[in-house]
Design a protein around this motif. Structure first.
Motif, PDB file in Angstrom:
ATOM      1  N   VAL A 137      -0.063   0.652   7.871  1.00 37.89           N
ATOM      2  CA  VAL A 137      -0.548   0.737   6.577  1.00 37.89           C
ATOM      3  C   VAL A 137      -0.715   2.379   6.230  1.00 37.89           C
ATOM      4  N   GLU A 138      -1.272   3.029   7.401  1.00 39.43           N
ATOM      5  CA  GLU A 138      -1.565   4.241   7.122  1.00 39.43           C
ATOM      6  C   GLU A 138      -0.439   5.191   6.846  1.00 39.43           C
ATOM      7  N   GLU A 139       0.855   4.811   7.363  1.00 39.34           N
ATOM      8  CA  GLU A 139       2.073   5.449   7.034  1.00 39.34           C
ATOM      9  C   GLU A 139       2.602   5.124   5.660  1.00 39.34           C
ATOM     10  N   LEU A 140       2.344   3.815   5.356  1.00 38.64           N
ATOM     11  CA  LEU A 140       2.781   3.306   4.011  1.00 38.64           C
ATOM     12  C   LEU A 140       2.048   4.316   2.906  1.00 38.64           C
ATOM     13  N   PHE A 141       0.696   4.333   3.143  1.00 38.93           N
ATOM     14  CA  PHE A 141       0.161   5.076   2.113  1.00 38.93           C
ATOM     15  C   PHE A 141       0.285   6.511   2.063  1.00 38.93           C
ATOM     16  N   VAL A 142       0.358   7.175   3.165  1.00 38.65           N
ATOM     17  CA  VAL A 142       1.061   8.592   3.131  1.00 38.65           C
ATOM     18  C   VAL A 142       2.179   8.534   2.278  1.00 38.65           C
ATOM     19  N   VAL A 143       3.375   7.856   2.203  1.00 40.00           N
ATOM     20  CA  VAL A 143       4.552   7.652   1.311  1.00 40.00           C
ATOM     21  C   VAL A 143       3.980   7.352  -0.105  1.00 40.00           C
ATOM     22  N   ARG A 144       3.194   6.433  -0.066  1.00 42.43           N
ATOM     23  CA  ARG A 144       2.866   6.205  -1.584  1.00 42.43           C
ATOM     24  C   ARG A 144       2.038   7.241  -2.461  1.00 42.43           C
ATOM     25  N   SER A 145       1.019   7.878  -1.691  1.00 40.88           N
ATOM     26  CA  SER A 145       0.488   8.903  -2.130  1.00 40.88           C
ATOM     27  C   SER A 145       1.294  10.153  -2.940  1.00 40.88           C
ATOM     28  N   SER A 146       2.485  10.075  -2.422  1.00 43.76           N
ATOM     29  CA  SER A 146       3.537  11.224  -2.628  1.00 43.76           C
ATOM     30  C   SER A 146       4.502  10.471  -3.906  1.00 43.76           C
ATOM     31  N   LEU A 147       5.048   9.285  -3.451  1.00 44.51           N
ATOM     32  CA  LEU A 147       6.210   8.898  -4.264  1.00 44.51           C
ATOM     33  C   LEU A 147       5.521   8.209  -5.831  1.00 44.51           C
ATOM     34  N   GLU A 148       4.545   7.438  -5.483  1.00 40.77           N
ATOM     35  CA  GLU A 148       4.034   6.762  -6.678  1.00 40.77           C
ATOM     36  C   GLU A 148       3.227   7.800  -7.674  1.00 40.77           C
TER      37      GLU A 148
END
Length: 224
Positions: free
Chosen positions: A84-95
């Motif tokens: 979940v932490e890794e997912l949000f790191v990516v989401r905070s950039s790409l989204e």
């Protein structure tokens, strides 16, 4: 013959369909975390050989939906705190990037009609109160923002990530969906108005709020 299907193409198409079906079952929870993917049973269910099922497995594993274990074969993965932490790191950039590009597109004249149509469907699902429909409508809204960005590379990168986001949405049914809907509404208006920086800021705040709530709920689930 000219009309013959090239060798292997039919199987390839079949493996894609099986991949999509298994992916959907995992996202929806029909295939639960820890459950084995039984090739023989699936082959009988789909009325196919095991070959297209085996061909679907590497893609599911690459996207983090299954893992192969010694003596057990393929099993559905659990979403861990680290996942979940890794997912949000990516989401905070790409989204954030997707929201800013979508706002740029609207500023240049792109239509936001479909964006607001999906927002309306998400609000209707919220009023109806079905967790599955809410999750699906929210995912569709995020996908429209991505499509509106018009960036094919970003769309390709977000494809596997969106599957994990949808799975997380399903696990977060107890979150305050009305707050999330209000955040979606404000973000959609910023995108439609072509306010690039504000759209990006709202997208970042939305992802960060989701991150805090998701990690809190995950920790509570692990404690019990």
């Amino acid at each position: 013959m000219a009309n013959d299907v090239p060798l292997g193409l039919a199987d390839q198409s079949l493996s894609v369909k099986i991949y999509e079906e298994l992916r959907e079952r995992i996202i929806e929870g029909t295939l639960a975390a820890g459950e084995r993917i039984r090739e023989r049973e699936l082959a009988a269910e789909f009325n196919v050989s095991r070959i297209p099922i085996r061909e679907a497995m590497p893609r599911l594993e690459a996207e983090g939906f299954i893992k192969t274990l010694p003596r057990r074969g393929a099993v559905v993965t659990e979403m861990t705190l680290n996942d979940v932490e890794e997912l949000f790191v990516v989401r905070s950039s790409l989204e954030v990037l997707a929201a800013k590009l979508a706002a740029q597109a609207c500023a240049a004249g792109a239509s936001s009609d479909e964006l607001f149509a999906r927002l309306a469907r998400a609000e209707a699902a919220l009023d109806a109160g079905g967790d599955r429909d809410i999750a699906a409508a929210n995912s569709a809204l995020h996908e429209e923002i991505l499509d509106l960005s018009g960036n094919s590379l970003l769309i390709g990168l977000m494809g596997p990530i969106n599957g994990r986001v949808r799975r997380l949405f399903r696990l977060e049914a107890e979150r305050d969906q009305r707050v999330l809907c209000a955040e979606h509404r404000e973000m959609c208006h910023a995108i439609a108005d072509g306010n690039v920086e504000w759209a990006g800021a709202l997208a970042y705040a939305h992802v960060e709020h989701s991150r805090v709530d998701s990690l809190r709920l995950m920790r509570q689930r692990l404690e019990h």
